[in-house]
Design an enzyme around this catalytic site. Sequence first.
Site, mmCIF file in Angstrom:
data_model
loop_
_atom_site.group_PDB
_atom_site.id
_atom_site.type_symbol
_atom_site.label_atom_id
_atom_site.label_comp_id
_atom_site.label_asym_id
_atom_site.label_seq_id
_atom_site.Cartn_x
_atom_site.Cartn_y
_atom_site.Cartn_z
ATOM 1 N N LYS A 84 -5.859 -27.967 -29.665
ATOM 2 C CA LYS A 84 -4.603 -27.810 -30.502
ATOM 3 C C LYS A 84 -3.362 -27.121 -29.792
ATOM 4 C CE LYS A 84 -6.913 -27.242 -34.926
ATOM 5 N NZ LYS A 84 -6.992 -26.297 -35.982
ATOM 6 N N ASP A 110 -2.865 -26.037 -40.922
ATOM 7 C CA ASP A 110 -3.644 -25.391 -41.259
ATOM 8 C C ASP A 110 -3.369 -24.148 -42.248
ATOM 9 O OD1 ASP A 110 -5.619 -26.533 -39.706
ATOM 10 O OD2 ASP A 110 -5.424 -25.175 -37.936
HETATM 11 P P1 NDP Z 1 -10.591 -20.638 -31.028
HETATM 12 O O1 NDP Z 1 -11.468 -20.754 -30.025
HETATM 13 O O2 NDP Z 1 -9.137 -20.542 -30.723
HETATM 14 O O3 NDP Z 1 -10.629 -18.852 -31.580
HETATM 15 C C1 NDP Z 1 -11.718 -18.291 -31.637
HETATM 16 C C2 NDP Z 1 -11.742 -17.138 -32.291
HETATM 17 O O4 NDP Z 1 -13.211 -16.514 -32.544
HETATM 18 C C3 NDP Z 1 -11.328 -16.016 -31.260
HETATM 19 O O5 NDP Z 1 -10.452 -15.025 -31.927
HETATM 20 C C4 NDP Z 1 -12.326 -15.251 -30.595
HETATM 21 O O6 NDP Z 1 -12.494 -13.879 -30.271
HETATM 22 C C5 NDP Z 1 -13.399 -15.004 -31.835
HETATM 23 N N1 NDP Z 1 -14.812 -15.189 -31.766
HETATM 24 C C6 NDP Z 1 -15.616 -16.115 -31.194
HETATM 25 N N2 NDP Z 1 -16.849 -15.714 -30.971
HETATM 26 C C7 NDP Z 1 -17.007 -14.479 -31.624
HETATM 27 C C8 NDP Z 1 -18.030 -13.498 -31.972
HETATM 28 N N3 NDP Z 1 -19.172 -13.626 -31.691
HETATM 29 N N4 NDP Z 1 -17.591 -12.080 -32.411
HETATM 30 C C9 NDP Z 1 -16.184 -11.906 -32.575
HETATM 31 N N5 NDP Z 1 -15.315 -12.783 -32.442
HETATM 32 C C10 NDP Z 1 -15.610 -14.197 -32.029
HETATM 33 O O7 NDP Z 1 -10.883 -21.239 -32.340
HETATM 34 P P2 NDP Z 1 -10.157 -21.463 -33.583
HETATM 35 O O8 NDP Z 1 -9.132 -20.236 -34.018
HETATM 36 O O9 NDP Z 1 -9.669 -23.000 -33.559
HETATM 37 O O10 NDP Z 1 -11.168 -21.738 -34.917
HETATM 38 C C11 NDP Z 1 -11.854 -20.637 -35.405
HETATM 39 C C12 NDP Z 1 -12.779 -21.398 -36.603
HETATM 40 O O11 NDP Z 1 -11.826 -21.741 -37.524
HETATM 41 C C13 NDP Z 1 -13.682 -22.495 -36.255
HETATM 42 O O12 NDP Z 1 -14.920 -22.063 -36.726
HETATM 43 C C14 NDP Z 1 -12.983 -23.599 -36.711
HETATM 44 O O13 NDP Z 1 -13.998 -24.472 -37.094
HETATM 45 C C15 NDP Z 1 -12.579 -23.063 -38.038
HETATM 46 N N6 NDP Z 1 -11.382 -23.918 -38.389
HETATM 47 C C16 NDP Z 1 -11.361 -24.523 -39.714
HETATM 48 C C17 NDP Z 1 -10.561 -25.199 -40.249
HETATM 49 C C18 NDP Z 1 -10.415 -25.766 -41.633
HETATM 50 O O14 NDP Z 1 -9.651 -26.735 -41.986
HETATM 51 N N7 NDP Z 1 -11.491 -25.529 -42.275
HETATM 52 C C19 NDP Z 1 -9.024 -25.526 -39.519
HETATM 53 C C20 NDP Z 1 -9.225 -24.778 -38.259
HETATM 54 C C21 NDP Z 1 -10.248 -24.211 -37.535
HETATM 55 P P3 NDP Z 1 -12.111 -13.640 -28.550
HETATM 56 O O15 NDP Z 1 -10.332 -13.846 -28.516
HETATM 57 O O16 NDP Z 1 -12.265 -12.462 -28.173
HETATM 58 O O17 NDP Z 1 -12.910 -14.809 -27.751
#
Ligand code: NDP
Length: 276
Positions: free
Chosen positions: A67, A104
């Site tokens: 993205k 989004d």
């Molecule tokens: P990113 O990879 O950009 O960000 C992931 C985030 O999750 C970071 O803040 C990361 O923290 C955190 N994270 C990952 N694992 C853990 C954990 N075990 N404990 C705590 N925090 C954690 O992903 P996106 O932001 O793009 O996507 C996030 C979610 O949103 C996904 O599940 C995606 O499928 C969903 N989504 C759904 C949409 C919809 O239309 N329904 C649209 C867009 C996204 P850190 O920075 O510390 O790594």
Amino acid sequence: MQPAQFAVFGHPIGHSLSPQIHRAFAQQFGIALDYRAIDVAPADFAAAVQRFFAEDGVGANVTLPHKAAACALASQRSLAATRAGTANVLTRLEDGQLAAHNTDGAGMVRDITERHSVDLRGHDGLLLGAGGAAHGVAWNLLDAGVETLTIVNRSPAAADALADAIGEPARAHTRYWEDLADLGSFDLIVNATSAGVLGGSLQLPFSLAGARALCYDLSYGVAASGFLAWAKTAGARYAIDGLGMLVETAADAFELWHGKRPQTDPVYAQLRRQYS
Ligand code: NDP
């Protein structure tokens, strides 16, 4: 004549519901389209997108992990894409350049306020996560009237960066993940982490969910099950997954590309039967 070409780019992409959703929308208008899922690694993303649009691609959706790269590729950006620094929609302009959009946040707010009839005004919100999706929804939540947004991320620097970008310290501020048990309760808790899709789980204190709490997980299916089970046990009034958001964000993309607003409820109902 060959149907208009659309695609979703991601890595992995096998799970994507976007082809099914866009084909269902197109059927509502009798529009012929070819919508493909294209799996491409980050190193090959820019070249693959350029090839797709050079070969008559009209529009593309973009999902994890591309993205931010999609936003950077475009020569024009919508306000939402500019604020988030990420894009989930690319559209070919008449001169062959690309326009980036981020639907989004608008999709999520519409799912909450219209499908689930919850007025977000005055809510104190907790946003878990500070990745691409959290950036995509944060401004829209504030625009919808969420009073305060406490952003908590496992890595605090990313939460600080998001709060700084919002630039309204009285309304959007950060706290440490380790302090979640000391934050009191919230009316809105948004799980924008990818913990669920990565097969992990969040250990959250039940004290976070206030009596009228709306708990919303951006993911859906198995990935959302842990957070939604936590929300119900915590006594939240609503526990909602991101399936409706997915359909609403797709509708915005469809309208950008075709100039027509599809009906989302029948498509949502169909997907809900798959993800009940
Ligand atoms: P990113 O990879 O950009 O960000 C992931 C985030 O999750 C970071 O803040 C990361 O923290 C955190 N994270 C990952 N694992 C853990 C954990 N075990 N404990 C705590 N925090 C954690 O992903 P996106 O932001 O793009 O996507 C996030 C979610 O949103 C996904 O599940 C995606 O499928 C969903 N989504 C759904 C949409 C919809 O239309 N329904 C649209 C867009 C996204 P850190 O920075 O510390 O790594």
